[in-house]
Structures are given as C-alpha cells and as structure tokens.
Design a protein around this motif. Structure first.
Motif, PDB file in Angstrom:
ATOM      1  N   ALA A 148     -37.835  34.275  15.555  1.00 16.89           N
ATOM      2  CA  ALA A 148     -37.976  32.847  15.249  1.00 16.89           C
ATOM      3  C   ALA A 148     -37.351  32.523  13.902  1.00 16.89           C
ATOM      4  CB  ALA A 148     -39.450  32.462  15.269  1.00 16.89           C
ATOM      5  N   MET A 149     -37.554  33.364  12.914  1.00 18.26           N
ATOM      6  CA  MET A 149     -36.955  33.130  11.601  1.00 18.26           C
ATOM      7  C   MET A 149     -35.432  33.216  11.669  1.00 18.26           C
ATOM      8  SD  MET A 149     -39.218  32.253   9.504  1.00 18.26           S
ATOM      9  CE  MET A 149     -38.328  32.406   7.976  1.00 18.26           C
ATOM     10  N   PHE A 150     -34.905  34.150  12.460  1.00 18.86           N
ATOM     11  CA  PHE A 150     -33.461  34.273  12.619  1.00 18.86           C
ATOM     12  C   PHE A 150     -32.874  33.012  13.245  1.00 18.86           C
ATOM     13  CE2 PHE A 150     -29.781  35.470  15.204  1.00 18.86           C
ATOM     14  CZ  PHE A 150     -28.946  35.950  14.204  1.00 18.86           C
ATOM     15  N   ILE A 151     -33.533  32.501  14.264  1.00 21.69           N
ATOM     16  CA  ILE A 151     -33.043  31.279  14.916  1.00 21.69           C
ATOM     17  C   ILE A 151     -33.087  30.106  13.943  1.00 21.69           C
ATOM     18  CG2 ILE A 151     -33.578  29.601  16.737  1.00 21.69           C
ATOM     19  CD1 ILE A 151     -34.457  31.990  18.465  1.00 21.69           C
ATOM     20  N   ILE A 152     -34.160  29.988  13.186  1.00 22.64           N
ATOM     21  CA  ILE A 152     -34.263  28.903  12.203  1.00 22.64           C
ATOM     22  C   ILE A 152     -33.188  29.056  11.130  1.00 22.64           C
ATOM     23  CG2 ILE A 152     -35.723  27.957  10.366  1.00 22.64           C
ATOM     24  CD1 ILE A 152     -38.132  28.546  12.180  1.00 22.64           C
ATOM     25  N   CYS A 153     -32.969  30.279  10.671  1.00 25.56           N
ATOM     26  CA  CYS A 153     -31.963  30.514   9.626  1.00 25.56           C
ATOM     27  C   CYS A 153     -30.549  30.263  10.124  1.00 25.56           C
ATOM     28  CB  CYS A 153     -32.081  31.942   9.090  1.00 25.56           C
ATOM     29  SG  CYS A 153     -33.556  32.195   8.106  1.00 25.56           S
ATOM     30  N   MET A 154     -30.327  30.370  11.416  1.00 25.20           N
ATOM     31  CA  MET A 154     -29.009  30.072  11.969  1.00 25.20           C
ATOM     32  C   MET A 154     -28.844  28.580  12.261  1.00 25.20           C
ATOM     33  SD  MET A 154     -27.407  32.830  11.861  1.00 25.20           S
ATOM     34  CE  MET A 154     -25.978  32.607  12.853  1.00 25.20           C
ATOM     35  N   MET A 155     -29.927  27.911  12.618  1.00 25.75           N
ATOM     36  CA  MET A 155     -29.844  26.502  12.993  1.00 25.75           C
ATOM     37  C   MET A 155     -29.692  25.579  11.790  1.00 25.75           C
ATOM     38  SD  MET A 155     -29.726  26.360  16.198  1.00 25.75           S
ATOM     39  CE  MET A 155     -29.965  24.633  16.481  1.00 25.75           C
ATOM     40  N   ILE A 156     -30.373  25.879  10.693  1.00 23.66           N
ATOM     41  CA  ILE A 156     -30.314  24.992   9.527  1.00 23.66           C
ATOM     42  C   ILE A 156     -28.888  24.869   8.981  1.00 23.66           C
ATOM     43  CG2 ILE A 156     -31.079  24.719   7.129  1.00 23.66           C
ATOM     44  CD1 ILE A 156     -33.839  25.673   8.040  1.00 23.66           C
ATOM     45  N   PRO A 157     -28.151  25.964   8.747  1.00 22.13           N
ATOM     46  CA  PRO A 157     -26.771  25.790   8.280  1.00 22.13           C
ATOM     47  C   PRO A 157     -25.882  25.070   9.301  1.00 22.13           C
ATOM     48  CG  PRO A 157     -27.495  28.021   7.865  1.00 22.13           C
ATOM     49  CD  PRO A 157     -28.537  27.375   8.702  1.00 22.13           C
ATOM     50  N   LEU A 158     -26.091  25.334  10.591  1.00 22.26           N
ATOM     51  CA  LEU A 158     -25.302  24.644  11.602  1.00 22.26           C
ATOM     52  C   LEU A 158     -25.569  23.143  11.589  1.00 22.26           C
ATOM     53  CD1 LEU A 158     -25.482  27.124  14.597  1.00 22.26           C
ATOM     54  CD2 LEU A 158     -23.514  26.588  13.164  1.00 22.26           C
ATOM     55  N   ILE A 159     -26.808  22.751  11.432  1.00 23.91           N
ATOM     56  CA  ILE A 159     -27.150  21.331  11.370  1.00 23.91           C
ATOM     57  C   ILE A 159     -26.534  20.694  10.126  1.00 23.91           C
ATOM     58  CG2 ILE A 159     -29.072  19.707  11.054  1.00 23.91           C
ATOM     59  CD1 ILE A 159     -30.736  21.600  12.848  1.00 23.91           C
ATOM     60  N   VAL A 160     -26.609  21.382   8.996  1.00 19.16           N
ATOM     61  CA  VAL A 160     -26.021  20.846   7.761  1.00 19.16           C
ATOM     62  C   VAL A 160     -24.501  20.724   7.901  1.00 19.16           C
ATOM     63  CG1 VAL A 160     -25.632  21.357   5.324  1.00 19.16           C
ATOM     64  CG2 VAL A 160     -27.901  21.637   6.295  1.00 19.16           C
ATOM     65  N   LEU A 161     -23.839  21.722   8.488  1.00 21.22           N
ATOM     66  CA  LEU A 161     -22.391  21.656   8.677  1.00 21.22           C
ATOM     67  C   LEU A 161     -21.990  20.523   9.621  1.00 21.22           C
ATOM     68  CD1 LEU A 161     -21.395  25.413   8.855  1.00 21.22           C
ATOM     69  CD2 LEU A 161     -20.713  23.756   7.135  1.00 21.22           C
ATOM     70  N   MET A 162     -22.732  20.351  10.699  1.00 21.39           N
ATOM     71  CA  MET A 162     -22.413  19.258  11.626  1.00 21.39           C
ATOM     72  C   MET A 162     -22.628  17.901  10.959  1.00 21.39           C
ATOM     73  SD  MET A 162     -23.541  20.579  15.425  1.00 21.39           S
ATOM     74  CE  MET A 162     -25.270  20.357  15.127  1.00 21.39           C
ATOM     75  N   ALA A 163     -23.695  17.769  10.192  1.00 21.38           N
ATOM     76  CA  ALA A 163     -23.940  16.498   9.491  1.00 21.38           C
ATOM     77  C   ALA A 163     -22.840  16.235   8.461  1.00 21.38           C
ATOM     78  CB  ALA A 163     -25.309  16.521   8.825  1.00 21.38           C
ATOM     79  N   ALA A 164     -22.402  17.272   7.774  1.00 19.04           N
ATOM     80  CA  ALA A 164     -21.326  17.101   6.793  1.00 19.04           C
ATOM     81  C   ALA A 164     -20.030  16.692   7.468  1.00 19.04           C
ATOM     82  CB  ALA A 164     -21.133  18.394   6.004  1.00 19.04           C
ATOM     83  N   ASN A 165     -19.718  17.287   8.605  1.00 23.73           N
ATOM     84  CA  ASN A 165     -18.499  16.906   9.321  1.00 23.73           C
ATOM     85  C   ASN A 165     -18.564  15.474   9.825  1.00 23.73           C
ATOM     86  OD1 ASN A 165     -17.057  19.229   8.955  1.00 23.73           O
ATOM     87  ND2 ASN A 165     -17.868  20.218  10.792  1.00 23.73           N
ATOM     88  N   ILE A 166     -19.714  15.061  10.307  1.00 24.64           N
ATOM     89  CA  ILE A 166     -19.860  13.691  10.794  1.00 24.64           C
ATOM     90  C   ILE A 166     -19.753  12.698   9.642  1.00 24.64           C
ATOM     91  CG2 ILE A 166     -21.500  12.062  11.816  1.00 24.64           C
ATOM     92  CD1 ILE A 166     -22.469  14.418  13.578  1.00 24.64           C
ATOM     93  N   LEU A 167     -20.407  12.993   8.530  1.00 24.19           N
ATOM     94  CA  LEU A 167     -20.385  12.073   7.393  1.00 24.19           C
ATOM     95  C   LEU A 167     -19.036  12.061   6.677  1.00 24.19           C
ATOM     96  CD1 LEU A 167     -23.904  12.753   5.880  1.00 24.19           C
ATOM     97  CD2 LEU A 167     -23.159  10.760   7.188  1.00 24.19           C
TER      98      LEU A 167
END
Length: 117
Positions: free
Chosen positions: A6-25
């Motif tokens: 669960a921690m691995f999945i969370i640690c992988m999802m947070i950077p992906l979400i931040v990168l996608m938000a940065a690309n959109i913005l």
C-alpha cells in the motif's frame, strides 16, 4: 494487501498525480506570436550573436562556486562536534581548512582575486 504494498502504491501515485497536474497547468499554446518569432531575446538578427566576455570575471565566478561548495561542506562541522567529539573529526576539519587556506594563498599569488588589473 500488506502495508508495504500500500505504501509503494501511494508513493508511486503521488508523484504521478503531481506530474500530471503540472503538465495540465503548464500547457500553453504553441501558436503564440512571440514564441514563433526567431529571436525572443531582442537581439538584432543582422549583427553577430557572439560578444566577448571578461575571462577574469569567468575565473572569479568559478572561484566563487568552488568556495561556495566548500562552505556547504563546512556547515555540518559544528553539529558533528556537538553530537560526538572525536579526534578524527578535528583532524579532518583542520586538514580541510589548511587545504582551503593553501588554495586561497595560491589564487591570491596567481592574481586570480585581483580584479583591478
């Protein structure tokens, strides 16, 4: 599912979400008039793009960077002395300071620090 997975999945999802938000913005129009102009920085395209610069300023900037890194290396020394006093720390610190002083004297004698000439 165990806690490590669960921690691995969370640690992988947070950077992906931040990168996608940065690309959109950060998405911008590619049809911008100023972006498509050949010289964005204001230089006249009829003149040469190469201008001479002072080599002494370049050397002084390099010396500044080197001494700046050395200061960063010296910053943890007081904390090291407070946490555990060891003669090895004192010897290493003294040798490092001696090398810095010798380097400074060499640059001074070489004339690298003399900006007026």
């Amino acid at each position: 599912m165990n806690q490590a997975t669960a921690m691995f999945i969370i640690c992988m999802m947070i950077p992906l979400i931040v990168l996608m938000a940065a690309n959109i913005l950060a998405a911008r129009s590619t049809e911008d008039r100023e972006k498509s102009s050949p010289f964005e920085c204001g230089f006249d395209p009829k003149n040469t793009a190469r201008i001479p610069f002072s080599m002494r300023f370049f050397l002084l900037a390099i010396i500044f960077i080197v001494f700046d890194i050395e200061i960063v290396l010296l910053m943890p020394i007081p904390t090291m002395f407070m946490t555990s006093y060891s003669p090895h720390i004192l010897i290493t610190y003294t040798l490092f300071i001696i090398v810095l002083i010798i380097g400074l004297i060499h640059e001074w004698n070489e004339g690298s620090l003399d900006w007026s000439a």
